[in-house]
Write an enzyme that holds these catalytic residues in place. Structure first.
Site, PDB file in Angstrom:
ATOM      1  N   ARG A 106      33.851  -4.909  -6.210  1.00 19.15           N
ATOM      2  CA  ARG A 106      34.464  -5.891  -5.375  1.00 19.15           C
ATOM      3  C   ARG A 106      35.836  -4.958  -5.118  1.00 19.15           C
ATOM      4  O   ARG A 106      36.639  -4.616  -5.960  1.00 19.15           O
ATOM      5  CB  ARG A 106      34.877  -6.994  -6.050  1.00 19.15           C
ATOM      6  N   ASP A 226      36.928 -20.633   6.130  1.00 17.66           N
ATOM      7  CA  ASP A 226      37.615 -19.758   4.890  1.00 17.66           C
ATOM      8  C   ASP A 226      38.933 -19.801   5.015  1.00 17.66           C
ATOM      9  O   ASP A 226      39.751 -20.173   6.179  1.00 17.66           O
ATOM     10  CB  ASP A 226      36.778 -18.394   4.924  1.00 17.66           C
TER      11      ASP A 226
END
Ligand code: CP
Ligand code: NVA
Length: 311
Positions: A106, A226
């Site tokens: 990530r 989002d």
């Protein structure tokens, strides 16, 4: 001798439609077994490293639990591993991939993920970058398929920023024959290179962009939003709150949807900004099903990349 070239999962662009369908079918099988109480140890002794430059609940925990169900183990490497600080990325990755069987990264910058993949001798999986979030999109597409039976011919309406999650969903829709409609303010839409490339690679891709959110959600199977400011964009949050104010997913917007339409969000959500409580907690919301499917879908990815269900 040609050195072993591991298969990576950096974006959905790198998967064919048949491969995505194969991952969905493994997912369906492993999810049914899990719900029936069976956790098949398909990857005994395998080790996964998670190298995370940003916070996470869902991605970290769903990958770690998945690896435990499969009989393997995982090592979480956060700030203290010094990734990108103590040594050069190629040195870090060559050494790490000599120890482990798979790396989940990530990262702040997609280019660093690509650099990792270049030097890793084991598969590298994208656990979110500034540009894409393929595991999220695969789990979401799987969720929509569970709900509707099929994806082909259905519409996904994206309301909000053309961010990492939006890009991966658009790539997935393009591959799987789903229409993708975006309600996004000018200035926050896909960059000039992304869409032409997607259309060249998937000539039948049905895409539309508008600033009219009510119009975008009208025929949708799912309305997806989002956060307006993603991780790393905190300094733009105030400006974005103003620019996206007309793009909130609230009860008034959801009243324009067709019967059976669902609300989706990758989470974490900023309640009261991109979505209201009444929608995220309401009867159309499938956000928890989406989050739960991250675990099942990533189990399928690991089984496909590393195990006997493999490529
Ligand atoms: N959706 C998602 O990736 O959540 P996390 O940031 O908590 O991992
Ligand atoms: N777009 C969000 C997704 C978080 C899962 C971010 O990058 O912060």
């Amino acid at each position: 001798m040609t050195p072993f070239q591991p298969r990576h999962l950096l974006t959905l662009q790198s998967l064919t439609r048949a491969e995505i369908e194969r991952i969905f079918s493994i997912c369906e099988d492993l999810k049914a077994k899990y719900l029936a109480g069976t956790r098949e140890p398909l990857l005994p002794g395998r080790v996964m490293a998670l190298v995370f430059e940003k916070p996470s609940l869902r991605t970290r925990v769903s990958f770690e639990t998945t690896m435990a169900h499969l009989g393997g183990s995982s090592i979480f490497l956060g700030e203290d591993a010094g990734f990108g600080k103590r040594e050069a990325v190629p040195d870090f990755v060559r050494v790490l991939s000599a120890y482990v069987d798979v790396i989940v990264f990530r990262g702040k910058r997609h280019a660093v993920l690509e650099e990792m993949a270049q030097y890793a001798t084991c598969p590298v999986i994208n656990g979110l970058t500034d540009q894409s979030h393929p595991c999220q999109a695969l789990a979401d597409l799987f969720t929509m398929k569970e709900l509707a039976g099929k994806l082909n011919g259905h519409t996904l309406a994206w309301v909000g920023d053309a961010n990492n999650v939006a890009r991966s969903l658009a790539e997935g829709c393009a591959k799987l024959g789903m229409r993708f409609v975006m309600a996004t303010p000018p200035g926050y839409r896909f960059d000039e290179e992304f869409l032409p490339r997607l259309k060249t690679e998937n000539p039948a891709f049905d895409f539309d962009v508008t600033d009219d959110a009510a119009h975008a959600v009208r025929d949708a199977l799912a309305v997806y939003t989002d956060v307006w400011a993603s991780m790393g964009q905190e300094s733009e949050a105030e400006q974005r709150r103003r620019d996206f104010a007309a793009y909130q997913v609230n009860a008034a917007l959801m009243s324009h949807t067709q019967k059976g339409a669902v609300f989706m969000h990758c989470l974490p959500a900023k309640r009261g900004e991109e979505v209201t409580d009444e929608v995220i907690d309401g009867p159309q919301s499938v956000v928890v099903q989406q989050a739960a499917n991250r675990m099942h879908l990533q189990k399928a990815i690991l089984a496909w990349l590393l195990g006997s269900h493999g490529i």
